[in-house]
Design a protein around this motif. Structure first.
Motif, PDB file in Angstrom:
ATOM      1  N   PHE A   1     -37.894  -2.521 -13.861  1.00 35.53           N
ATOM      2  CA  PHE A   1     -37.998  -2.377 -12.417  1.00 35.53           C
ATOM      3  C   PHE A   1     -39.457  -2.221 -11.973  1.00 35.53           C
ATOM      4  N   LEU A   2     -40.233  -1.447 -12.724  1.00 35.93           N
ATOM      5  CA  LEU A   2     -41.653  -1.306 -12.400  1.00 35.93           C
ATOM      6  C   LEU A   2     -42.387  -2.646 -12.508  1.00 35.93           C
TER       7      LEU A   2
ATOM      8  N   GLY B   1     -32.069   3.391 -20.202  1.00 29.55           N
ATOM      9  CA  GLY B   1     -32.673   3.888 -18.970  1.00 29.55           C
ATOM     10  C   GLY B   1     -34.156   3.583 -18.899  1.00 29.55           C
ATOM     11  N   GLN B   2     -34.856   3.776 -19.996  1.00 27.57           N
ATOM     12  CA  GLN B   2     -36.292   3.507 -20.016  1.00 27.57           C
ATOM     13  C   GLN B   2     -36.572   2.018 -19.887  1.00 27.57           C
ATOM     14  N   VAL B   3     -35.775   1.191 -20.544  1.00 27.15           N
ATOM     15  CA  VAL B   3     -35.955  -0.258 -20.428  1.00 27.15           C
ATOM     16  C   VAL B   3     -35.720  -0.702 -18.988  1.00 27.15           C
TER      17      VAL B   3
ATOM     18  N   SER C   1     -33.491  -7.303 -10.497  1.00 31.26           N
ATOM     19  CA  SER C   1     -33.499  -5.996  -9.834  1.00 31.26           C
ATOM     20  C   SER C   1     -32.183  -5.269 -10.058  1.00 31.26           C
ATOM     21  N   ALA C   2     -31.083  -5.988  -9.916  1.00 27.38           N
ATOM     22  CA  ALA C   2     -29.764  -5.376 -10.129  1.00 27.38           C
ATOM     23  C   ALA C   2     -29.589  -4.947 -11.579  1.00 27.38           C
ATOM     24  N   VAL C   3     -30.020  -5.774 -12.521  1.00 28.94           N
ATOM     25  CA  VAL C   3     -29.899  -5.428 -13.941  1.00 28.94           C
ATOM     26  C   VAL C   3     -30.759  -4.210 -14.269  1.00 28.94           C
ATOM     27  N   SER C   4     -31.982  -4.192 -13.743  1.00 28.32           N
ATOM     28  CA  SER C   4     -32.855  -3.060 -14.047  1.00 28.32           C
ATOM     29  C   SER C   4     -32.303  -1.761 -13.463  1.00 28.32           C
ATOM     30  N   TRP C   5     -31.758  -1.814 -12.245  1.00 31.33           N
ATOM     31  CA  TRP C   5     -31.173  -0.602 -11.656  1.00 31.33           C
ATOM     32  C   TRP C   5     -29.936  -0.175 -12.418  1.00 31.33           C
ATOM     33  N   ALA C   6     -29.122  -1.144 -12.842  1.00 33.85           N
ATOM     34  CA  ALA C   6     -27.926  -0.796 -13.612  1.00 33.85           C
ATOM     35  C   ALA C   6     -28.309  -0.138 -14.928  1.00 33.85           C
ATOM     36  N   LEU C   7     -29.350  -0.637 -15.578  1.00 31.96           N
ATOM     37  CA  LEU C   7     -29.802  -0.026 -16.826  1.00 31.96           C
ATOM     38  C   LEU C   7     -30.391   1.354 -16.588  1.00 31.96           C
ATOM     39  N   ALA C   8     -31.183   1.476 -15.534  1.00 28.63           N
ATOM     40  CA  ALA C   8     -31.831   2.765 -15.273  1.00 28.63           C
ATOM     41  C   ALA C   8     -30.819   3.833 -14.862  1.00 28.63           C
ATOM     42  N   VAL C   9     -29.873   3.474 -14.025  1.00 26.74           N
ATOM     43  CA  VAL C   9     -28.906   4.455 -13.520  1.00 26.74           C
ATOM     44  C   VAL C   9     -27.813   4.742 -14.541  1.00 26.74           C
ATOM     45  N   GLY C  10     -27.318   3.696 -15.190  1.00 31.10           N
ATOM     46  CA  GLY C  10     -26.218   3.882 -16.137  1.00 31.10           C
ATOM     47  C   GLY C  10     -26.664   3.825 -17.572  1.00 31.10           C
TER      48      GLY C  10
END
Length: 72
Positions: free
Chosen positions: A67-68, A60-62, A32-41
């Motif tokens: 996350f989905l 961001g898309q990855v 979850s943290a990795v996906s949010w970090a990728l999506a936000v940053g």
């Protein structure tokens, strides 16, 4: 007042029972943290990678797709 405490105890007991059934491992908060970090940053590391010759990747898309998948 006692009814409120009894109902809150019932809710807490149901919450513990549901958490025991699901049993998410250590990997869930990490992903979850990795996906949010990728999506936000997603755009931040791209400029540095371009200087290294690494092509633009859709961070961001990855992260959003990861996350989905975790939500499902």
């Amino acid at each position: 007042m006692d009814e409120y405490r009894v109902s809150m105890d019932v809710v807490a007991r149901q919450r513990r029972a549901a958490a025991a059934r699901v049993r998410l491992g250590w990997w869930f908060p990490v992903l979850s943290a990795v996906s949010w970090a990728l999506a936000v940053g997603g755009e931040f590391p791209a400029a540095g990678y371009r200087r290294l010759g690494i092509p633009d990747l859709p961070y961001g898309q990855v992260g959003g797709l990861l996350f989905l998948a975790l939500i499902v």
